[in-house]
Design a protein around this motif. Structure first.
Motif, mmCIF file in Angstrom:
data_model
loop_
_atom_site.group_PDB
_atom_site.id
_atom_site.type_symbol
_atom_site.label_atom_id
_atom_site.label_comp_id
_atom_site.label_asym_id
_atom_site.label_seq_id
_atom_site.Cartn_x
_atom_site.Cartn_y
_atom_site.Cartn_z
ATOM 1 N N CYS A 13 0.872 -1.310 0.011
ATOM 2 C CA CYS A 13 -0.136 0.072 -0.027
ATOM 3 C C CYS A 13 1.027 1.172 0.070
ATOM 4 O O CYS A 13 0.698 2.309 -0.790
ATOM 5 N N ARG A 14 1.821 1.275 0.783
ATOM 6 C CA ARG A 14 2.676 2.357 0.923
ATOM 7 C C ARG A 14 3.405 2.798 -0.271
ATOM 8 O O ARG A 14 3.551 3.806 -0.822
ATOM 9 N N GLU A 15 3.976 1.479 -0.859
ATOM 10 C CA GLU A 15 4.682 1.834 -2.176
ATOM 11 C C GLU A 15 3.988 2.221 -3.349
ATOM 12 O O GLU A 15 4.307 3.211 -4.032
ATOM 13 N N LEU A 16 2.420 1.827 -3.346
ATOM 14 C CA LEU A 16 1.628 2.579 -4.361
ATOM 15 C C LEU A 16 1.229 3.713 -4.394
ATOM 16 O O LEU A 16 1.274 4.509 -4.993
ATOM 17 N N VAL A 17 1.096 4.190 -3.160
ATOM 18 C CA VAL A 17 0.769 5.670 -2.532
ATOM 19 C C VAL A 17 1.936 6.492 -3.020
ATOM 20 O O VAL A 17 1.812 7.318 -3.676
ATOM 21 N N GLU A 18 3.208 5.911 -2.671
ATOM 22 C CA GLU A 18 4.275 6.775 -2.938
ATOM 23 C C GLU A 18 4.696 6.890 -4.651
ATOM 24 O O GLU A 18 4.916 7.843 -5.115
ATOM 25 N N GLN A 19 4.065 5.473 -5.328
ATOM 26 C CA GLN A 19 4.456 5.715 -6.790
ATOM 27 C C GLN A 19 3.394 6.785 -7.198
ATOM 28 O O GLN A 19 3.785 7.464 -8.368
ATOM 29 N N GLU A 20 2.048 6.852 -6.951
ATOM 30 C CA GLU A 20 1.148 7.808 -7.271
ATOM 31 C C GLU A 20 1.656 9.138 -7.214
ATOM 32 O O GLU A 20 1.289 9.992 -7.919
ATOM 33 N N ARG A 21 1.856 9.580 -5.912
ATOM 34 C CA ARG A 21 2.308 10.755 -5.680
ATOM 35 C C ARG A 21 3.534 11.203 -6.640
ATOM 36 O O ARG A 21 3.686 12.404 -6.988
ATOM 37 N N GLY A 27 3.639 14.758 -13.630
ATOM 38 C CA GLY A 27 2.795 14.887 -14.575
ATOM 39 C C GLY A 27 1.980 13.776 -15.395
ATOM 40 O O GLY A 27 1.711 13.862 -16.304
ATOM 41 N N ASP A 28 2.460 12.659 -14.611
ATOM 42 C CA ASP A 28 1.948 11.294 -15.406
ATOM 43 C C ASP A 28 0.954 10.882 -14.961
ATOM 44 O O ASP A 28 0.821 9.768 -14.248
ATOM 45 N N GLN A 29 -0.404 11.409 -15.602
ATOM 46 C CA GLN A 29 -1.622 10.902 -15.111
ATOM 47 C C GLN A 29 -1.989 9.446 -15.078
ATOM 48 O O GLN A 29 -2.761 8.876 -14.477
ATOM 49 N N SER A 30 -1.509 9.175 -16.340
ATOM 50 C CA SER A 30 -1.874 7.558 -16.547
ATOM 51 C C SER A 30 -1.378 6.822 -15.586
ATOM 52 O O SER A 30 -2.028 5.764 -15.140
ATOM 53 N N LEU A 31 0.076 6.958 -15.130
ATOM 54 C CA LEU A 31 0.578 6.093 -14.182
ATOM 55 C C LEU A 31 0.047 6.228 -12.888
ATOM 56 O O LEU A 31 -0.205 5.335 -12.150
ATOM 57 N N ALA A 32 -0.403 7.504 -12.462
ATOM 58 C CA ALA A 32 -1.133 7.863 -11.148
ATOM 59 C C ALA A 32 -2.487 7.086 -11.112
ATOM 60 O O ALA A 32 -2.770 6.573 -10.177
ATOM 61 N N VAL A 33 -3.232 7.003 -12.274
ATOM 62 C CA VAL A 33 -4.332 6.202 -12.242
ATOM 63 C C VAL A 33 -4.118 4.562 -12.251
ATOM 64 O O VAL A 33 -4.898 4.118 -11.381
ATOM 65 N N ASP A 34 -3.177 4.167 -12.725
ATOM 66 C CA ASP A 34 -2.718 2.819 -12.808
ATOM 67 C C ASP A 34 -2.549 2.539 -11.343
ATOM 68 O O ASP A 34 -2.896 1.301 -10.895
ATOM 69 N N CYS A 35 -1.544 3.555 -10.551
ATOM 70 C CA CYS A 35 -1.513 3.060 -9.190
ATOM 71 C C CYS A 35 -2.614 2.981 -8.412
ATOM 72 O O CYS A 35 -2.845 2.236 -7.314
ATOM 73 N N ARG A 36 -3.371 4.275 -8.656
ATOM 74 C CA ARG A 36 -4.889 3.971 -7.917
ATOM 75 C C ARG A 36 -5.650 2.791 -8.018
ATOM 76 O O ARG A 36 -6.083 2.098 -7.090
ATOM 77 N N VAL A 37 -5.607 2.338 -9.392
ATOM 78 C CA VAL A 37 -6.537 1.198 -9.571
ATOM 79 C C VAL A 37 -5.780 -0.067 -8.929
ATOM 80 O O VAL A 37 -6.442 -1.071 -8.328
ATOM 81 N N LEU A 38 -4.307 -0.206 -8.898
ATOM 82 C CA LEU A 38 -3.675 -1.253 -8.378
ATOM 83 C C LEU A 38 -3.839 -1.305 -6.823
ATOM 84 O O LEU A 38 -3.940 -2.274 -6.129
ATOM 85 N N LEU A 39 -3.749 -0.017 -6.116
ATOM 86 C CA LEU A 39 -4.101 -0.115 -4.800
ATOM 87 C C LEU A 39 -5.377 -0.516 -4.358
ATOM 88 O O LEU A 39 -5.592 -1.041 -3.395
#
Length: 56
Positions: A13-21, A27-39
């Protein structure tokens, strides 16, 4: 009381939150969304955490 949520205790959880941030900061919104979905998938599967209306 602060407005910031507490840091996740689960390592994944912590790693995915950090990756999303980091993705949002870069400015990589696609990766941020991917992280939220995986989380969310991880939380549903491993923590059996019910969704809130803000997460739907």
């Amino acid at each position: 009381m602060t407005d910031q949520p507490t840091a996740p205790r689960c390592t994944l959880c912590r790693e995915l939150v950090e990756q999303e941030r980091a993705a949002k900061a870069a400015g990589d919104q696609s990766l941020a969304v991917d992280c939220r979905v995986l989380l969310q998938r991880h939380r549903d599967a491993e923590h059996h955490r019910p969704r809130t209306t803000a997460e739907d």
